[in-house]
Enzyme design. Sequence first.
Site, short mmCIF file in Angstrom:
data_model
loop_
_atom_site.label_atom_id
_atom_site.label_comp_id
_atom_site.label_asym_id
_atom_site.label_seq_id
_atom_site.Cartn_x
_atom_site.Cartn_y
_atom_site.Cartn_z
N ARG A 8 -11.36 -0.89 7.92
CA ARG A 8 -12.11 0.15 7.02
C ARG A 8 -11.18 0.88 6.30
NH1 ARG A 8 -17.31 -0.75 8.99
NH2 ARG A 8 -17.52 -1.53 11.04
N LYS A 11 -7.15 1.44 1.56
CA LYS A 11 -5.53 1.21 1.05
C LYS A 11 -5.12 -0.18 1.59
CE LYS A 11 -4.90 4.69 -1.72
NZ LYS A 11 -4.42 4.27 -2.90
N ASP A 69 -3.01 -4.22 12.38
CA ASP A 69 -2.65 -2.96 13.07
C ASP A 69 -1.17 -2.53 12.73
OD1 ASP A 69 -4.31 -1.31 15.02
OD2 ASP A 69 -2.30 -1.27 16.03
N SER A 70 -1.13 -1.37 12.36
CA SER A 70 0.02 -1.00 12.06
C SER A 70 0.20 0.33 12.19
CB SER A 70 0.23 -1.19 10.37
OG SER A 70 -0.81 -0.61 9.92
N PHE A 150 0.12 5.25 0.71
CA PHE A 150 -1.04 5.85 1.72
C PHE A 150 -0.10 6.37 2.87
CE2 PHE A 150 -1.98 2.74 5.02
CZ PHE A 150 -1.58 1.70 4.75
N GLY A 151 -0.95 6.92 3.82
CA GLY A 151 -0.35 7.27 5.11
C GLY A 151 1.13 8.13 4.97
N ASP A 153 3.69 6.99 3.40
CA ASP A 153 4.50 6.46 2.57
C ASP A 153 5.29 7.65 1.80
OD1 ASP A 153 3.89 3.68 2.71
OD2 ASP A 153 2.50 3.76 1.03
N LYS A 173 7.03 -2.24 -3.31
CA LYS A 173 6.60 -1.89 -1.89
C LYS A 173 6.29 -3.21 -1.10
CE LYS A 173 3.56 0.22 1.49
NZ LYS A 173 2.30 0.92 1.95
N HIS A 178 6.56 -3.64 5.72
CA HIS A 178 5.90 -4.45 7.13
C HIS A 178 4.89 -5.43 6.70
CE1 HIS A 178 4.07 -0.53 5.99
NE2 HIS A 178 3.29 -0.77 7.29
P1 ITT Z 1 -8.45 -0.14 10.52
O1 ITT Z 1 -8.03 0.27 12.17
O2 ITT Z 1 -9.80 0.02 10.10
O3 ITT Z 1 -7.41 -1.12 10.05
P2 ITT Z 1 -6.61 2.43 10.23
O4 ITT Z 1 -6.22 3.16 9.38
O5 ITT Z 1 -7.19 3.11 11.56
O6 ITT Z 1 -7.71 1.41 9.92
P3 ITT Z 1 -4.22 1.54 12.14
O7 ITT Z 1 -5.06 1.98 13.38
O8 ITT Z 1 -3.76 0.27 11.89
O9 ITT Z 1 -5.52 1.70 10.85
O10 ITT Z 1 -3.40 2.54 11.60
C1 ITT Z 1 -2.70 2.35 10.72
C2 ITT Z 1 -1.90 3.84 10.34
O11 ITT Z 1 -0.58 3.77 10.28
C3 ITT Z 1 -2.34 4.09 9.03
O12 ITT Z 1 -3.56 5.10 8.78
C4 ITT Z 1 -1.11 4.99 8.53
O13 ITT Z 1 -0.98 6.40 8.65
C5 ITT Z 1 -0.16 4.33 8.98
N1 ITT Z 1 0.50 3.26 8.15
C6 ITT Z 1 0.42 1.89 8.42
N2 ITT Z 1 0.67 1.23 7.33
C7 ITT Z 1 1.26 1.91 6.34
C8 ITT Z 1 1.82 2.14 5.33
O14 ITT Z 1 2.13 0.66 4.46
N3 ITT Z 1 2.31 3.07 4.42
C9 ITT Z 1 2.16 4.27 5.11
N4 ITT Z 1 1.39 4.35 6.36
C10 ITT Z 1 1.07 3.25 7.04
#
Ligand code: ITT
Length: 197
Positions: A8, A11, A69-70, A150-151, A153, A173, A178
Amino acid sequence: MEIVLATRNKKKIEEIKRITEGMAVTIFTLDDFPGCPEVEEDGTTFEENAIKKAVTVAEFTGKPSLADDSGLEVYALKRAPGTLSARYAGEGADDRKNVEKLLKEMHSVKERKARFVCCIALALNEYSVNAFFGYSDGDIGMEPRGLNGFGYDPVFYPAGYSKTFAEMSDKEKDLLSHRGRALEELKRNLAEKLKDR
Ligand code: ITT
Protein backbone atom coordinates in the site's frame (compact mmCIF):
# COMPACT_ATOMS: atom_id res chain seq x y z
CA MET A 1 2.83 -12.56 -16.73
CA GLU A 2 0.33 -10.65 -14.54
CA ILE A 3 1.59 -9.61 -11.11
CA VAL A 4 -0.25 -7.93 -8.23
CA LEU A 5 1.94 -5.70 -6.06
CA ALA A 6 1.17 -6.53 -2.41
CA THR A 7 1.93 -3.10 -1.00
CA ARG A 8 0.00 0.00 0.00
CA ASN A 9 3.13 2.18 -0.08
CA LYS A 10 2.77 4.44 -3.15
CA LYS A 11 6.50 5.27 -3.26
CA LYS A 12 7.42 1.57 -3.31
CA ILE A 13 4.90 1.02 -6.14
CA GLU A 14 6.51 3.86 -8.12
CA GLU A 15 10.00 2.39 -7.64
CA ILE A 16 9.00 -1.21 -8.41
CA LYS A 17 7.17 -0.13 -11.59
CA ARG A 18 10.18 1.91 -12.66
CA ILE A 19 12.70 -0.88 -12.02
CA THR A 20 10.61 -3.60 -13.71
CA GLU A 21 9.93 -1.47 -16.80
CA GLY A 22 10.79 -3.46 -19.91
CA MET A 23 9.98 -6.82 -18.28
CA ALA A 24 7.13 -8.81 -19.80
CA VAL A 25 4.80 -8.20 -16.86
CA THR A 26 1.46 -6.47 -16.42
CA ILE A 27 1.34 -4.84 -13.02
CA PHE A 28 -1.78 -4.60 -10.88
CA THR A 29 -2.02 -2.95 -7.47
CA LEU A 30 -4.28 -3.50 -4.47
CA ASP A 31 -6.46 -0.65 -5.79
CA ASP A 32 -7.54 -3.14 -8.48
CA PHE A 33 -8.64 -5.59 -5.76
CA PRO A 34 -10.73 -3.76 -3.18
CA GLY A 35 -11.45 -5.96 -0.17
CA CYS A 36 -8.03 -7.58 -0.12
CA PRO A 37 -7.32 -8.27 3.58
CA GLU A 38 -4.77 -6.19 5.51
CA VAL A 39 -1.75 -8.23 6.54
CA GLU A 40 -0.46 -7.95 10.07
CA GLU A 41 3.32 -7.60 9.77
CA ASP A 42 4.16 -9.55 12.90
CA GLY A 43 7.15 -11.48 11.54
CA THR A 44 10.56 -10.99 13.12
CA THR A 45 12.37 -10.96 9.76
CA PHE A 46 11.92 -9.10 6.47
CA GLU A 47 11.55 -12.47 4.74
CA GLU A 48 8.70 -13.66 6.98
CA ASN A 49 6.76 -10.44 6.43
CA ALA A 50 7.36 -10.33 2.67
CA ILE A 51 6.24 -13.95 2.23
CA LYS A 52 3.15 -13.39 4.37
CA LYS A 53 2.13 -10.32 2.30
CA ALA A 54 2.76 -12.02 -1.08
CA VAL A 55 0.96 -15.25 -0.17
CA THR A 56 -2.09 -13.46 1.30
CA VAL A 57 -2.51 -11.39 -1.86
CA ALA A 58 -1.89 -14.32 -4.25
CA GLU A 59 -4.49 -16.35 -2.37
CA PHE A 60 -7.07 -13.54 -2.46
CA THR A 61 -6.54 -12.46 -6.08
CA GLY A 62 -5.72 -15.82 -7.69
CA LYS A 63 -2.78 -14.10 -9.44
CA PRO A 64 0.98 -14.13 -8.81
CA SER A 65 1.89 -11.52 -6.24
CA LEU A 66 5.05 -9.58 -5.44
CA ALA A 67 5.63 -8.14 -1.97
CA ASP A 68 8.42 -5.93 -0.63
CA ASP A 69 9.39 -5.85 3.02
CA SER A 70 12.21 -3.46 3.68
CA GLY A 71 13.80 -1.24 6.28
CA LEU A 72 16.84 0.42 7.74
CA GLU A 73 19.30 -1.30 10.09
CA VAL A 74 21.53 1.00 12.16
CA TYR A 75 24.40 -0.93 13.73
CA ALA A 76 24.83 1.39 16.74
CA LEU A 77 21.12 0.92 17.54
CA LYS A 78 21.36 -2.89 17.52
CA ARG A 79 19.91 -2.91 13.98
CA ALA A 80 16.83 -0.81 14.86
CA PRO A 81 14.50 0.30 13.37
CA GLY A 82 14.74 -2.88 11.23
CA THR A 83 11.41 -4.54 10.47
CA LEU A 84 9.71 -1.75 12.45
CA SER A 85 11.06 1.00 10.14
CA ALA A 86 7.61 2.13 8.93
CA ARG A 87 6.34 2.44 12.53
CA TYR A 88 9.50 3.56 14.36
CA ALA A 89 7.91 6.67 15.84
CA GLY A 90 4.66 4.81 16.59
CA GLU A 91 1.69 3.32 14.74
CA GLY A 92 0.64 5.61 11.86
CA ALA A 93 3.84 7.71 12.09
CA ASP A 94 4.86 9.47 8.87
CA ASP A 95 8.32 9.59 7.28
CA ARG A 96 9.15 12.96 8.88
CA LYS A 97 8.37 11.69 12.41
CA ASN A 98 10.38 8.49 11.86
CA VAL A 99 13.42 10.43 10.62
CA GLU A 100 13.09 12.87 13.53
CA LYS A 101 13.08 10.01 16.01
CA LEU A 102 16.09 8.37 14.36
CA LEU A 103 18.14 11.57 14.48
CA LYS A 104 17.17 12.11 18.12
CA GLU A 105 18.23 8.58 19.08
CA MET A 106 21.53 9.15 17.27
CA HIS A 107 22.32 12.71 18.37
CA SER A 108 25.44 11.69 20.30
CA VAL A 109 26.30 8.59 18.25
CA LYS A 110 29.61 8.82 16.35
CA GLU A 111 29.55 5.40 14.63
CA ARG A 112 26.79 5.96 12.06
CA LYS A 113 27.05 2.93 9.78
CA ALA A 114 23.76 1.46 8.56
CA ARG A 115 22.26 -0.56 5.76
CA PHE A 116 18.96 -0.74 3.94
CA VAL A 117 17.55 -4.23 3.48
CA CYS A 118 14.89 -5.31 1.01
CA CYS A 119 13.26 -8.70 0.72
CA ILE A 120 11.12 -9.22 -2.37
CA ALA A 121 8.81 -12.25 -2.23
CA LEU A 122 7.19 -13.57 -5.39
CA ALA A 123 4.27 -15.92 -4.74
CA LEU A 124 3.10 -17.67 -7.90
CA ASN A 125 0.27 -19.09 -5.77
CA GLU A 126 -0.13 -19.97 -2.08
CA TYR A 127 2.21 -22.98 -2.44
CA SER A 128 5.02 -21.62 -4.58
CA VAL A 129 6.96 -18.66 -3.19
CA ASN A 130 10.54 -17.42 -3.57
CA ALA A 131 12.38 -14.65 -1.75
CA PHE A 132 15.13 -12.35 -3.10
CA PHE A 133 17.33 -9.98 -1.12
CA GLY A 134 19.08 -6.69 -1.78
CA TYR A 135 21.25 -4.54 0.51
CA SER A 136 22.64 -1.05 0.42
CA ASP A 137 25.41 -0.03 2.87
CA GLY A 138 25.93 3.53 4.00
CA ASP A 139 25.96 6.09 6.82
CA ILE A 140 23.33 8.12 8.62
CA GLY A 141 23.76 11.90 8.30
CA MET A 142 23.32 14.51 11.02
CA GLU A 143 20.35 16.25 9.36
CA PRO A 144 17.90 15.59 6.50
CA ARG A 145 19.04 16.58 2.98
CA GLY A 146 17.17 16.35 -0.32
CA LEU A 147 13.56 16.03 -1.41
CA ASN A 148 13.41 12.91 -3.60
CA GLY A 149 12.51 9.38 -2.55
CA PHE A 150 10.76 8.57 0.73
CA GLY A 151 11.27 7.18 4.23
CA TYR A 152 14.82 7.55 5.53
CA ASP A 153 16.27 8.62 2.14
CA PRO A 154 17.08 12.20 3.34
CA VAL A 155 19.45 10.88 6.05
CA PHE A 156 21.04 7.95 4.19
CA TYR A 157 24.41 8.41 2.45
CA PRO A 158 25.18 5.32 0.36
CA ALA A 159 28.79 4.17 0.83
CA GLY A 160 31.22 6.15 -1.34
CA TYR A 161 28.82 9.03 -2.05
CA SER A 162 28.60 12.49 -0.49
CA LYS A 163 24.90 12.93 -1.22
CA THR A 164 21.86 11.24 0.29
CA PHE A 165 19.41 9.01 -1.60
CA ALA A 166 16.98 11.95 -1.41
CA GLU A 167 19.50 14.13 -3.29
CA MET A 168 19.94 11.56 -6.08
CA SER A 169 17.96 11.13 -9.29
CA ASP A 170 15.59 8.13 -9.52
CA LYS A 171 18.06 6.36 -11.79
CA GLU A 172 21.00 6.87 -9.42
CA LYS A 173 19.03 5.57 -6.43
CA ASP A 174 17.70 2.53 -8.34
CA LEU A 175 21.25 1.46 -9.28
CA LEU A 176 22.46 1.56 -5.66
CA SER A 177 19.33 0.74 -3.70
CA HIS A 178 18.41 -2.39 -1.78
CA ARG A 179 15.14 -2.53 -3.78
CA GLY A 180 16.94 -2.19 -7.14
CA ARG A 181 19.34 -4.97 -6.13
CA ALA A 182 16.62 -7.35 -4.85
CA LEU A 183 14.66 -6.87 -8.09
CA GLU A 184 17.82 -7.53 -10.13
CA GLU A 185 18.14 -10.85 -8.25
CA LEU A 186 14.54 -11.67 -9.10
CA LYS A 187 15.10 -10.80 -12.78
CA ARG A 188 18.23 -13.00 -12.90
CA ASN A 189 16.28 -15.89 -11.36
CA LEU A 190 13.38 -15.54 -13.80
CA ALA A 191 15.80 -15.39 -16.74
CA GLU A 192 17.52 -18.62 -15.53
CA LYS A 193 14.16 -20.38 -15.19
CA LEU A 194 13.11 -19.37 -18.71
CA LYS A 195 16.49 -20.53 -20.07
CA ASP A 196 16.00 -24.02 -18.53
CA ARG A 197 12.64 -24.50 -20.20
P1 ITT B 1 3.72 -2.16 2.74
O1 ITT B 1 3.89 -3.06 3.94
O2 ITT B 1 2.28 -1.92 2.38
O3 ITT B 1 4.54 -2.62 1.58
P2 ITT B 1 5.19 -0.23 4.36
O4 ITT B 1 5.66 1.18 4.13
O5 ITT B 1 4.48 -0.52 5.65
O6 ITT B 1 4.30 -0.69 3.10
P3 ITT B 1 7.41 -1.93 5.21
O7 ITT B 1 6.69 -2.53 6.35
O8 ITT B 1 8.26 -2.81 4.33
O9 ITT B 1 6.43 -1.19 4.20
O10 ITT B 1 8.32 -0.74 5.78
C1 ITT B 1 9.23 -0.13 4.96
C2 ITT B 1 9.77 1.13 5.64
O11 ITT B 1 11.21 1.13 5.58
C3 ITT B 1 9.33 2.37 4.85
O12 ITT B 1 8.10 2.86 5.32
C4 ITT B 1 10.50 3.32 5.09
O13 ITT B 1 10.37 3.94 6.35
C5 ITT B 1 11.70 2.36 5.14
N1 ITT B 1 12.24 2.18 3.77
C6 ITT B 1 12.16 1.06 2.99
N2 ITT B 1 12.71 1.26 1.79
C7 ITT B 1 13.16 2.54 1.79
C8 ITT B 1 13.81 3.34 0.84
O14 ITT B 1 14.07 2.90 -0.38
N3 ITT B 1 14.13 4.58 1.19
C9 ITT B 1 13.87 5.06 2.41
N4 ITT B 1 13.22 4.39 3.37
C10 ITT B 1 12.88 3.12 3.06
